[in-house]
Design a protein around this motif. Structure first.
Motif, PDB file in Angstrom:
ATOM      1  N   ALA A 376      46.964 -10.651  -9.099  1.00  0.00           N
ATOM      2  CA  ALA A 376      47.377 -10.758 -10.272  1.00  0.00           C
ATOM      3  C   ALA A 376      47.361 -12.442 -10.875  1.00  0.00           C
ATOM      4  N   CYS A 377      47.546 -13.177  -9.686  1.00  0.00           N
ATOM      5  CA  CYS A 377      47.640 -14.542 -10.192  1.00  0.00           C
ATOM      6  C   CYS A 377      46.589 -15.233 -10.572  1.00  0.00           C
ATOM      7  N   PRO A 378      46.499 -16.003 -11.820  1.00  0.00           N
ATOM      8  CA  PRO A 378      45.472 -16.605 -12.250  1.00  0.00           C
ATOM      9  C   PRO A 378      44.737 -17.689 -11.599  1.00  0.00           C
ATOM     10  N   VAL A 379      45.538 -18.070 -10.518  1.00  0.00           N
ATOM     11  CA  VAL A 379      45.108 -19.478  -9.938  1.00  0.00           C
ATOM     12  C   VAL A 379      45.080 -19.287  -8.353  1.00  0.00           C
ATOM     13  N   ASN A 380      44.958 -17.739  -7.952  1.00  0.00           N
ATOM     14  CA  ASN A 380      45.197 -17.547  -6.402  1.00  0.00           C
ATOM     15  C   ASN A 380      46.228 -18.007  -5.505  1.00  0.00           C
ATOM     16  N   ILE A 381      47.498 -17.886  -6.179  1.00  0.00           N
ATOM     17  CA  ILE A 381      48.602 -17.986  -5.420  1.00  0.00           C
ATOM     18  C   ILE A 381      48.765 -16.617  -4.525  1.00  0.00           C
ATOM     19  N   ASN A 382      49.276 -17.231  -3.379  1.00  0.00           N
ATOM     20  CA  ASN A 382      49.618 -15.957  -2.561  1.00  0.00           C
ATOM     21  C   ASN A 382      51.372 -15.823  -2.136  1.00  0.00           C
ATOM     22  N   PRO A 383      52.104 -15.302  -2.660  1.00  0.00           N
ATOM     23  CA  PRO A 383      53.501 -15.069  -2.432  1.00  0.00           C
ATOM     24  C   PRO A 383      53.857 -14.275  -1.261  1.00  0.00           C
ATOM     25  N   LEU A 384      52.890 -13.346  -0.846  1.00  0.00           N
ATOM     26  CA  LEU A 384      52.919 -12.579   0.113  1.00  0.00           C
ATOM     27  C   LEU A 384      52.883 -13.105   1.608  1.00  0.00           C
ATOM     28  N   GLU A 385      52.033 -14.312   1.569  1.00  0.00           N
ATOM     29  CA  GLU A 385      51.923 -15.185   2.882  1.00  0.00           C
ATOM     30  C   GLU A 385      53.306 -15.601   3.267  1.00  0.00           C
ATOM     31  N   ILE A 386      53.978 -16.087   2.167  1.00  0.00           N
ATOM     32  CA  ILE A 386      55.325 -16.642   2.496  1.00  0.00           C
ATOM     33  C   ILE A 386      56.378 -15.240   2.969  1.00  0.00           C
ATOM     34  N   ILE A 387      56.200 -14.413   2.258  1.00  0.00           N
ATOM     35  CA  ILE A 387      57.303 -13.305   2.323  1.00  0.00           C
ATOM     36  C   ILE A 387      57.096 -12.882   3.977  1.00  0.00           C
ATOM     37  N   THR A 388      55.754 -12.653   4.273  1.00  0.00           N
ATOM     38  CA  THR A 388      55.335 -12.072   5.786  1.00  0.00           C
ATOM     39  C   THR A 388      55.860 -13.134   6.882  1.00  0.00           C
ATOM     40  N   GLU A 389      55.698 -14.428   6.385  1.00  0.00           N
ATOM     41  CA  GLU A 389      56.136 -15.581   7.467  1.00  0.00           C
ATOM     42  C   GLU A 389      57.493 -15.393   7.586  1.00  0.00           C
ATOM     43  N   MET A 390      58.263 -15.103   6.502  1.00  0.00           N
ATOM     44  CA  MET A 390      59.809 -15.210   6.706  1.00  0.00           C
ATOM     45  C   MET A 390      59.920 -13.802   7.443  1.00  0.00           C
ATOM     46  N   ARG A 391      59.313 -12.815   7.397  1.00  0.00           N
ATOM     47  CA  ARG A 391      59.621 -11.538   7.850  1.00  0.00           C
ATOM     48  C   ARG A 391      59.346 -11.599   9.664  1.00  0.00           C
ATOM     49  N   ARG A 392      58.454 -12.343   9.788  1.00  0.00           N
ATOM     50  CA  ARG A 392      58.147 -12.701  11.078  1.00  0.00           C
ATOM     51  C   ARG A 392      59.445 -13.366  11.821  1.00  0.00           C
ATOM     52  N   TYR A 393      59.872 -14.460  11.099  1.00  0.00           N
ATOM     53  CA  TYR A 393      61.086 -14.943  11.633  1.00  0.00           C
ATOM     54  C   TYR A 393      62.282 -14.164  12.065  1.00  0.00           C
ATOM     55  N   VAL A 394      62.543 -13.295  10.832  1.00  0.00           N
ATOM     56  CA  VAL A 394      63.726 -12.379  11.180  1.00  0.00           C
ATOM     57  C   VAL A 394      63.518 -11.464  12.090  1.00  0.00           C
TER      58      VAL A 394
END
Length: 437
Positions: A376-394
């Motif tokens: 949906a992002c009009p400028v190709n931002i990827n919030p999912l990458e941040i979420i998955t990286e933080m999940r990996r840490y947890v």
């Protein structure tokens, strides 16, 4: 001569301040981990031309797309006129491009005026959508007083700048008709000529009006330029590099972690020595400096438009997660880290992290990893990458996965599949097919 000197001082100061603040943002972005996004250059240019320049992802919401197109084109084209204003301000000339451009100059000024009206209309529509219609996607827990005010400030500033531009031209138009002073016959004024009759007939009053609007317009633009680094509207500048550095891999494809890959290689080959420059292996991200510079660039590029959150199934069903908040929290945290560096030095630790202090674990685990926000992002931002990286840490650093996930991990480890059935029993269901039951 005094006005020329004054203008030159203001111009130099504005450029210096903007360069200084933009340099801090660049520094903050580069605090992130390195990632290679310079491959497949031809494809990257096409993506940038299509998404950033062509605005192709805006059309899913036609009304917003049309209004944004007016502002976008107006911002780019009308500000070409700023170049002439700056030259006139430095050298004391008036409409210096009129002679070399000839009849084309009149066409350009006329086009600028039409675009100015379209920008005014678009800004009024956007203000109404935010403050009268109150569209749902412009609200949320993350949309506190400042983000809401920031959007309104920009729209009001645009309205003021376009009004000053048209009023300046209207006074200029009348002064040209009166053959007053240095106001030579130049330009075409299809819109401001309609405003001109409402202005004074006194040439000296007209000259004051024209000069006041001229100064207000150019100082307003320079002030707007220096406001950008503090605003979500910095995306005006970052949208182009952000789309150029887009992740070109399929949206559902996760990247391998080098630290995990090294461990697997070491298990298969005892003689394998990982190239980690002596740094201990780490998994995922706890704070912003554990993310990549591209993640941090995306945080500063976020327009806070809410398109990601409006299509997020977790958010729609009442979960705490908002992809827009993920990006806003990341931007706030890296800005805080940068401010700490400026005040206390690069080794300062404030005891805070992106995880827990900004983004809660409930938000992280509410994500379904469906990629709707990315699409949906009009400028190709990827919030999912941040979420998955933080999940990996947890999961990999703290071993604090949800109980349901731990059950799945145990099943995968013991049975080779997420289910509790052993390999020997996996096809028991098919036996009934052969017996006709």
């Amino acid at each position: 001569m005094i006005s020329q000197i004054l203008f030159s001082i203001i111009l130099i100061a504005a450029i210096y301040l903007f360069s200084k603040n933009a340099g801090k943002i660049r520094r903050n972005i580069l605090l992130g981990r390195d990632v290679n996004r310079s491959d497949r250059r031809a494809e990257r240019w096409r993506v940038m031309a299509k998404v950033a320049l062509g605005q192709t992802k805006m059309v899913k919401r036609p009304v917003a797309a049309i209004m944004h197109f007016f502002i976008y084109v107006g911002f780019i084209i009308i500000n070409l006129e700023v170049l002439e204003i700056m030259i006139d301000g430095i050298f004391g000339s008036h409409r210096i491009f009129s002679k070399p451009l000839g009849s084309l100059y009149g066409l350009l000024i006329g086009s600028f005026e039409v675009l100015a009206i379209l920008v005014l209309v678009a800004c009024v529509v956007f203000l109404a959508r935010r403050n009268i219609v109150r569209l749902k996607r412009f609200s949320g827990t993350e949309m506190t007083e400042w983000p809401k005010s920031d959007a309104n400030y920009i729209l009001i500033i645009e309205i003021c700048l376009m009004t000053a531009f048209l009023t300046m031209n209207a006074a200029d138009y009348k002064l040209q008709a009166l053959h007053f002073g240095h106001y030579i016959k130049a330009g075409s004024f299809p819109v401001s000529s309609l405003i001109a009759p409402s202005l004074s007939a006194n040439p000296y009053s007209l000259e004051i009006t024209e000069r006041v609007c001229w100064w207000f317009h150019i100082i307003g633009i320079l002030a707007f330029l220096n406001y950008l680094p503090y605003s979500k509207h910095f995306h005006i500048l970052l949208a182009f590099p952000n789309t150029w550095y887009s992740n070109l891999e399929p949206k559902g494809e996760f990247s391998n972690m080098a630290s995990v890959t090294n461990e697997v290689k070491a298990m298969l080959d005892p003689s394998f020595v990982p190239e980690n420059n002596g740094e201990p292996a780490s998994f995922g991200a706890k704070d912003v400096t554990d993310l990549t510079w591209k993640n941090l660039m995306e945080a500063y590029t976020c327009t806070e438009c809410g398109r990601c959150t409006s299509v997020c199934p977790a958010n729609i069903t009442g979960k705490l997660l908002s992809p827009r908040k993920i990006m806003m929290d990341t931007r706030d945290r890296i800005t805080e880290v940068g401010n700490n560096i400026d005040k206390h030095g690069k080794d300062h630790q404030d005891g805070k992290t992106l995880l827990d202090d900004y983004i809660t674990r409930e938000e992280l685990w509410a994500c379904t990893t469906c990629n709707a926000c990315v699409d949906a992002c009009p400028v190709n931002i990827n919030p999912l990458e941040i979420i998955t990286e933080m999940r990996r840490y947890v999961v990999m650093e703290e071993s604090q996965a949800l109980a349901s996930l731990n059950n799945m991990f145990g099943n995968v480890e013991n049975n080779g599949a997420p289910w509790k059935y052993s390999n020997a029993d996996r096809f028991n269901w098919a036996e009934k097919l052969g017996s006709g039951q």
